[in-house]
Design a protein around this motif. Sequence first.
Motif, mmCIF file in Angstrom:
data_model
loop_
_atom_site.group_PDB
_atom_site.id
_atom_site.type_symbol
_atom_site.label_atom_id
_atom_site.label_comp_id
_atom_site.label_asym_id
_atom_site.label_seq_id
_atom_site.Cartn_x
_atom_site.Cartn_y
_atom_site.Cartn_z
ATOM 1 N N GLU A 99 2.874 -6.055 3.373
ATOM 2 C CA GLU A 99 2.569 -7.111 4.331
ATOM 3 C C GLU A 99 2.771 -8.462 3.663
ATOM 4 O OE1 GLU A 99 -1.028 -8.266 7.480
ATOM 5 O OE2 GLU A 99 -1.255 -6.623 6.045
ATOM 6 N N PRO A 119 5.678 7.226 1.025
ATOM 7 C CA PRO A 119 5.625 6.277 2.150
ATOM 8 C C PRO A 119 4.645 5.145 1.868
ATOM 9 C CG PRO A 119 5.658 8.527 2.962
ATOM 10 C CD PRO A 119 5.534 8.627 1.469
ATOM 11 N N GLY A 120 5.038 3.948 2.242
ATOM 12 C CA GLY A 120 4.203 2.787 1.961
ATOM 13 C C GLY A 120 4.385 1.691 2.982
ATOM 14 N N ALA A 121 3.632 0.616 2.796
ATOM 15 C CA ALA A 121 3.695 -0.544 3.689
ATOM 16 C C ALA A 121 3.452 -1.800 2.860
ATOM 17 C CB ALA A 121 2.653 -0.434 4.797
ATOM 18 N N GLU A 167 9.490 4.877 4.177
ATOM 19 C CA GLU A 167 9.303 6.088 3.386
ATOM 20 C C GLU A 167 9.395 5.766 1.910
ATOM 21 O OE1 GLU A 167 11.560 10.347 2.817
ATOM 22 O OE2 GLU A 167 11.546 9.405 4.801
ATOM 23 N N LEU A 209 5.019 -7.303 8.570
ATOM 24 C CA LEU A 209 4.603 -6.016 8.033
ATOM 25 C C LEU A 209 5.811 -5.096 7.982
ATOM 26 C CD1 LEU A 209 2.419 -3.912 7.175
ATOM 27 C CD2 LEU A 209 2.153 -3.385 9.600
ATOM 28 N N ARG A 269 12.765 -0.634 14.008
ATOM 29 C CA ARG A 269 12.837 0.619 13.263
ATOM 30 C C ARG A 269 14.280 0.863 12.861
ATOM 31 N NH1 ARG A 269 8.454 4.006 13.389
ATOM 32 N NH2 ARG A 269 6.799 3.462 14.848
ATOM 33 N N GLU A 291 6.927 -1.146 6.907
ATOM 34 C CA GLU A 291 6.530 0.205 6.525
ATOM 35 C C GLU A 291 7.786 1.017 6.279
ATOM 36 O OE1 GLU A 291 4.240 0.955 10.108
ATOM 37 O OE2 GLU A 291 2.410 1.045 8.895
ATOM 38 N N THR A 293 9.289 -2.435 11.068
ATOM 39 C CA THR A 293 8.746 -3.764 10.815
ATOM 40 C C THR A 293 7.948 -4.240 12.008
ATOM 41 O OG1 THR A 293 10.599 -5.036 11.738
ATOM 42 C CG2 THR A 293 10.825 -4.261 9.458
ATOM 43 N N ARG A 349 0.846 -1.196 0.000
ATOM 44 C CA ARG A 349 0.000 0.000 0.000
ATOM 45 C C ARG A 349 0.882 1.247 0.000
ATOM 46 N NH1 ARG A 349 -2.541 -3.343 3.836
ATOM 47 N NH2 ARG A 349 -1.331 -2.309 5.461
ATOM 48 N N SER A 350 0.520 2.216 -0.840
ATOM 49 C CA SER A 350 1.250 3.480 -0.907
ATOM 50 C C SER A 350 0.459 4.452 -1.771
ATOM 51 C CB SER A 350 2.653 3.274 -1.484
ATOM 52 O OG SER A 350 3.349 4.503 -1.591
#
Length: 716
Positions: free
Chosen positions: A400, A396-398, A416, A412, A456, A414, A438, A373-374
């Motif tokens: 999974e 920025p996105g994520a 930038e 997961l 992080r 996430e 994460t 997702r972004s």
Amino acid sequence: MPPLGTFSVPRRTLAMLNVRMRRIRWFLLTVLVVLIAALAATYHFQRQFRQRHAAEPPPPIPENLSAAAQDWTYTQMDGDRPVVTVSARSFEQSRQEGVIDLTGVELKLYHRDGEAYDRARSARVSFDRSAGLLYSEGEVEVAMGLPVEDKPAGRILMIRSSGVRFDARSGKAETDRAASFELDLGRGEAVGAVYDPAARELILKRAVTLLMNPRRKGAKPMRLETENLIYRERESEVWLNTPCRLTRGGTTLQAASAIVRLREGALEMVEAFKASGADSAPNRKLQYAAAELRLFFDEEGTVRKIEGSNGATLNLTSPTARTAVSSDRMDLEFAPENGESVLKQALAMGNTRAESFPIARPNVPVADTRLLRSEVVEVVMRPGGEEMARMATHAPGAIEFIPNRPGLSRRLLEGERITIEFAAGNRVQSCVALNASTRTWKAQRRKGDPEFASTRSDMLTALFDPKTNQLSRLEQSGGFRYEEGARRALAERAALDAGLNQILLEGNARAWDPTGSTSADRIQLDQRTSDFDAEGNVRSTRIPEKKKPGAGSQAMLLGEETLQATARKMRSANGQSVVHYEGGVTLWQGPNRLRADVVALDRKNETLDARGNVYSHFIDRQKGDGAKRRPPASTTVTAQELSYTGKERLAWYKGEVRLQRAELEIRSRQLRAWFREDSDGGSSLDRAFASGAVEIVHRKPGRVRRGTGEEAEYYI
């Protein structure tokens, strides 16, 4: 004398004149007869010649006609500019209806600029001159855009139909019957057509089929099917106001409506609404849709770019995976390959969601489902368009990773910026993220274990096993932070070995939980057992467990006070109940201190072992109150080895033992020291037993006492 004005002739002369006159009379009569005969012969000859060569007289006009003519022409002018010209081989006008029937008809409808005209030809036409309408029941051929002066250059644009109505005033032509056409944009068929030369607009009413030409001659055309089509020649546009379908090879497009834009009469762009398309090949399938789609074509007629807006979707299917992408807007770029369009890359913008589902295959472990997702996601395909080469976010996105097999962790990530590289078979090869965080949910947890672990860092690189499609190694750098329940860690760099489930922390590393903390240059942590190894400038802090009611003090560095240590190396196991220190070890607990080369603590069994250059320093609890309170006494012991058992409260020193307490010094090979529990819960040295080459020295001001023996006991 005879009178004036008269004369006399002699008789003889008169007689001679009479004779001559008679002769002349017969001569003149003969000449006259000859002339009359000649004239009669000439008249007869000319009459026969005229009879032989005279045109046949026109037949009589039938009673139902008011007029008839041959080679008839009608022209309507606008000033000095012709608007329409109708010419025919024959002309017949009805006496009652006033309708003119024409045969061998040619109709010229002039364009407004006067430089070109459209020509219609038919074998028979009815012309209502008063209404300005022409009608042909038979076949009609319309040629469009003919130049007025020069000969036509290139292909003539043609329309063929029957039952055609012409408006001589406006120049419009219309039919409700089947029509075929050859236009600059292509050729095709339809049922019903309207052509307006003034507006330069052709309307095809129903059942339209059109093969649209690409810009390069000889290239494969695009097939268009729709129920209604408007060709606006002046704007070089084709309007499709009803559901339509475009097909070229394995490429199809369906839309509720569309506008086809032309360049030099050839296909250039299609703007489609509520549209969906597909591109199929043996090992790939591409599907796309949006409320608005814009397709751009190259000279070969292949799609080179697609722009989708207002809810765009993209589906990529290969033998190994199906990927679904959705966003507010999407741009697709294609590359030509064997005359077809192959997806090169896709750029999705606005609320983008990309989900990849693995396709099960025999003897191949099922990969994780991936959800990215972004705001902005770019997808780059491998050559051939069957599989993905790279997927990256430009915002920025994520992402999974959702396992499809039992016993695997859900992860997961996430960041930038996130970039995913794929190996063959749409298998994830690596994943790189900036300003990453994460979260990992373990599939198998023991009771009381935290639900997830999180990290992080400024930079993250994840590597995946090509055989299992699972995470094999995770590298993070720049301000790394780790959290799992009450456990915490930080470092400049960190690396996770997913197979071993171990984390390596490097550079100012520190790990802690409610029971204590450890810092070092390098820490390796086992996530399954919480065991860890630390190396380089090790510093640790341990908060002892609370003593159970009724339990005595553990005395030597195993009491209730915080235990601190420094060393070159440290190993913690069994939930930090077993701790091993190496290299310049120093431990202290309150005022008590221990140094050695190696120290091992076993909290569960209440033991402590130290080896190499052992140094211990203990301070007794202060006793008494107020003025009677005595200063605490301290005990220092050095040796090569030390073993302590908390259950017996016994410290056993071995090798070059030296004990110092106030004025007393004891040297021996071994020394056993017992500690007692004070009334306030503390502990103090109770007694000591030395053995092996014992030497005791007692120093007081002005006096030194010595004693030697094999054994000695000392009581406090």
